[in-house]
Scaffold this motif. Structure first.
Motif, PDB file in Angstrom:
ATOM      1  N   SER A 131       0.831  -1.212   0.000  1.00 41.56           N
ATOM      2  CA  SER A 131       0.000   0.000   0.000  1.00 41.56           C
ATOM      3  C   SER A 131       0.860   1.255   0.000  1.00 41.56           C
ATOM      4  N   ASN A 132       2.046   1.159   0.609  1.00 44.25           N
ATOM      5  CA  ASN A 132       2.961   2.305   0.632  1.00 44.25           C
ATOM      6  C   ASN A 132       3.460   2.642  -0.762  1.00 44.25           C
ATOM      7  N   ALA A 133       3.509   1.615  -1.645  1.00 38.77           N
ATOM      8  CA  ALA A 133       4.006   1.816  -3.006  1.00 38.77           C
ATOM      9  C   ALA A 133       2.880   2.036  -4.006  1.00 38.77           C
ATOM     10  N   VAL A 134       1.672   2.314  -3.534  1.00 50.24           N
ATOM     11  CA  VAL A 134       0.540   2.440  -4.442  1.00 50.24           C
ATOM     12  C   VAL A 134       0.706   3.641  -5.380  1.00 50.24           C
ATOM     13  N   ILE A 135       1.382   4.713  -4.931  1.00 55.04           N
ATOM     14  CA  ILE A 135       1.604   5.866  -5.817  1.00 55.04           C
ATOM     15  C   ILE A 135       2.437   5.443  -7.021  1.00 55.04           C
ATOM     16  N   GLY A 136       3.513   4.709  -6.757  1.00 54.12           N
ATOM     17  CA  GLY A 136       4.351   4.252  -7.859  1.00 54.12           C
ATOM     18  C   GLY A 136       3.629   3.320  -8.797  1.00 54.12           C
ATOM     19  N   GLN A 137       2.775   2.440  -8.258  1.00 54.85           N
ATOM     20  CA  GLN A 137       2.031   1.524  -9.112  1.00 54.85           C
ATOM     21  C   GLN A 137       1.038   2.276  -9.995  1.00 54.85           C
ATOM     22  N   LEU A 138       0.316   3.233  -9.408  1.00 51.80           N
ATOM     23  CA  LEU A 138      -0.613   4.035 -10.206  1.00 51.80           C
ATOM     24  C   LEU A 138       0.130   4.888 -11.222  1.00 51.80           C
ATOM     25  N   GLN A 139       1.292   5.384 -10.840  1.00 48.49           N
ATOM     26  CA  GLN A 139       2.100   6.191 -11.751  1.00 48.49           C
ATOM     27  C   GLN A 139       2.510   5.367 -12.968  1.00 48.49           C
ATOM     28  N   ASP A 140       2.857   4.098 -12.747  1.00 51.39           N
ATOM     29  CA  ASP A 140       3.227   3.228 -13.862  1.00 51.39           C
ATOM     30  C   ASP A 140       2.025   2.936 -14.759  1.00 51.39           C
ATOM     31  N   GLN A 141       0.874   2.703 -14.147  1.00 46.92           N
ATOM     32  CA  GLN A 141      -0.316   2.381 -14.934  1.00 46.92           C
ATOM     33  C   GLN A 141      -0.766   3.572 -15.778  1.00 46.92           C
ATOM     34  N   LEU A 142      -0.699   4.769 -15.206  1.00 46.36           N
ATOM     35  CA  LEU A 142      -1.207   5.964 -15.890  1.00 46.36           C
ATOM     36  C   LEU A 142      -0.144   6.658 -16.731  1.00 46.36           C
ATOM     37  N   GLU A 143       1.138   6.338 -16.467  1.00 43.35           N
ATOM     38  CA  GLU A 143       2.258   6.979 -17.159  1.00 43.35           C
ATOM     39  C   GLU A 143       2.210   8.495 -16.984  1.00 43.35           C
ATOM     40  N   THR A 144       1.975   8.924 -15.768  1.00 38.25           N
ATOM     41  CA  THR A 144       1.967  10.349 -15.450  1.00 38.25           C
ATOM     42  C   THR A 144       2.447  10.548 -14.022  1.00 38.25           C
ATOM     43  N   SER A 145       2.899  11.730 -13.725  1.00 46.16           N
ATOM     44  CA  SER A 145       3.421  12.033 -12.390  1.00 46.16           C
ATOM     45  C   SER A 145       2.278  12.425 -11.460  1.00 46.16           C
ATOM     46  N   PRO A 146       2.433  12.147 -10.159  1.00 45.85           N
ATOM     47  CA  PRO A 146       1.370  12.524  -9.213  1.00 45.85           C
ATOM     48  C   PRO A 146       1.344  14.019  -8.961  1.00 45.85           C
ATOM     49  N   LEU A 147       0.149  14.540  -8.760  1.00 47.96           N
ATOM     50  CA  LEU A 147      -0.048  15.944  -8.393  1.00 47.96           C
ATOM     51  C   LEU A 147      -0.610  15.974  -6.980  1.00 47.96           C
ATOM     52  N   TYR A 148       0.121  16.587  -6.052  1.00 47.85           N
ATOM     53  CA  TYR A 148      -0.333  16.676  -4.663  1.00 47.85           C
ATOM     54  C   TYR A 148      -1.266  17.882  -4.546  1.00 47.85           C
ATOM     55  N   MET A 149      -2.497  17.623  -4.136  1.00 52.09           N
ATOM     56  CA  MET A 149      -3.547  18.631  -4.213  1.00 52.09           C
ATOM     57  C   MET A 149      -4.206  18.826  -2.860  1.00 52.09           C
TER      58      MET A 149
END
Length: 483
Positions: A131-149
């Motif tokens: 669960s701690n690596a979920v940002i990286g997994q979603l980033q790989d699936q979407l091929e985009t960087s996270p935006l902290y909002m």
């Protein structure tokens, strides 16, 4: 057969009841101090593809979680809203979610409403490293960087349904034994989720929402309770900590040296740059898993650390740390690029850490740090934690930069690239703001009390006593009108 029936019931049950039944299904068969629940749902009109839920007591790992996310995003909306709570455990839902019929005491009305009105997927027990690596997994699936909002920033952002986006909302969690404060914080987190969902609905953009935590909220309490029940006492707790450190490939904390000498770069026999940190680690995402490498020992303990490529002058400085065989890369460089210039508004010179670069086998990953890492030119810069993933001070230079596949973490970080005197750091400018919200509240409250006290004293000083008194036994006092 019983496990299969309970799993099927989880998919058929609508809304929040599915969440709480799923969470309760793992309370007995599995240990709850090492897992974090993951809840996924979509906006109205969209659907999460039906996927077989894990069996009761099964713990979802990295690869299985990545498979769930991939199947959901291949069919569902690719605008992902990630609600990432600092800590989360099963007990948070069973204690505060109204799981035992006391719905009026539940603190998740917005989450309940979203689950009842849309398609959802509940994973009650996910290993917390996954669960701690979920940002990286979603980033790989979407091929985009996270935006902290935050909700205010989201209301000003215009999303496109055809262009994937990863919006991350960090949510706090109450610590300590104050159950009331934990309940209030979770209620506030639910309100934030409600605001975000309302904004997304107003923009008519379909989205996939994920709610999870970075680590278990009850981990330490459960560990201490278990060890106390076994009668292990302090010695067992210390042994358990040493075993976990060895299991994760780390040296036990008490065996680590407390103080390392800083890294110094000298030019013409004079120190012009210094670097110190309690911990330097880098991680790369491979096969949906973060592989970590600790550079602390190679940086501060090994005397043969090479600094070739470093350079410094009055306006720019570059500190290059050269390593061998880091995460499978024969050549690996950690580069800190700094600059200083005069700012007219403040009428003084400031230095900034413009970039942190990872150079490996001909590839360069660049993190921008100039917006958050700066200090007066005469000072050094210090921060308790400098990372690019948790409350990031470093951000990738672009969406396509290789830095999106890397994590860097500097603990108790201190650096100075200009105006060094001898081999000691100058006064440190800390990254923590001087006026925290608590300080502002105390100052405003004190000011209000001083104003009330001043007004009261002023009113008391304006009181006048009578200079004449009426004697009931004598003649009445006659006060002329002209007096």
């Amino acid at each position: 057969m019983a496990s299969s029936g309970r799993a099927n019931l989880l998919l058929r049950t609508p809304g929040t009841m599915a969440v709480f039944l799923g969470l309760l299904s793992v309370l007995i068969p599995a240990r709850c101090d090492e897992q974090v629940p993951v809840i996924m749902w979509t906006s109205e009109g969209s659907a999460v593809p039906r996927q077989p839920p894990p069996a009761a007591g099964h713990i979802v790992g990295h690869q299985q979680l990545a498979s769930y996310l991939e199947k959901a995003l291949n069919v569902g909306p690719r605008n992902v809203v990630l609600f990432l709570q600092d800590k989360m455990s099963i007990e948070d839902f069973t204690m505060y979610g109204g799981a035992f019929g006391n719905k009026q005491d539940g603190v998740f009305p917005n989450l309940e409403g979203a689950l009842q009105s849309s398609s959802s997927l509940v994973l009650p027990a996910v290993s917390w490293p996954a669960s701690n690596a979920v940002i990286g997994q979603l980033q790989d699936q979407l091929e985009t960087s996270p935006l902290y909002m935050d909700p205010e920033t989201l209301s000003q952002l215009r999303l496109n349904a055809s262009s994937p986006a990863l919006l991350v909302f960090r949510l706090p969690y109450g610590t300590g034994s104050d159950l009331l404060s934990a309940k209030e914080i979770l209620s506030g987190n639910d309100e934030v989720m409600g605001q975000v969902m309302s904004i997304m609905k107003s923009q008519s953009v379909p989205y996939t929402a994920v709610y999870t935590g970075l680590q278990p909220s009850r981990k330490e309490a459960a560990s201490l309770a278990m060890e106390a029940g076994l009668g292990g006492g302090r010695s067992l707790l210390q042994a358990r900590g040493r075993y976990r450190d060895r299991e994760r490939g780390r040296q036990p904390a008490k065996e680590r040296p407390e103080v390392y000498p800083p890294v110094e770069f000298k030019e013409e026999g004079k120190t012009c740059m210094m670097l110190w940190a309690k911990g330097l680690t880098v991680s790369i995402l491979r096969n949906n898993r973060w592989e970590e490498h600790d550079l602390t020992k190679a940086t501060f303990e090994d005397k043969d650390l090479k600094l070739h490529g470093s350079d410094c002058d009055k306006s720019k400085a570059k500190l290059v740390l050269n390593y061998d065989n880091v995460l499978g890369h024969r050549s690996f460089k950690l580069i800190f690029a700094m600059s200083q210039r005069h700012y007219k508004v403040s009428a003084r010179r400031w230095f900034t850490l413009d970039a942190v670069e990872l150079e490996y086998d001909g590839t360069k990953a660049t993190f921008n740090g100039s917006r958050n890492i700066y200090a007066p030119a005469e000072y050094s810069f210090r921060c308790k934690s400098v990372t690019n993933f948790a409350w990031p001070l470093l951000v990738p230079r672009s969406d396509k930069d290789p830095a999106n596949q890397w994590r860097v973490s500097f603990e108790d970080f201190q650096i100075q690239g200009f105006n060094l005197s001898g081999s000691e750091f100058a006064y440190a400018s800390d990254c923590a703001g001087f006026f925290s919200p608590g300080i502002w509240m105390g100052l405003l409250t004190s000011l209000l009390m001083v104003l009330v006290l001043t007004y009261g004293l002023h009113m008391i000083m304006q009181l006048l006593t009578m200079d004449r008194f009426d004697d009931p036994k004598g003649p009445g006092i006659s006060v002329p009108q002209t007096e």
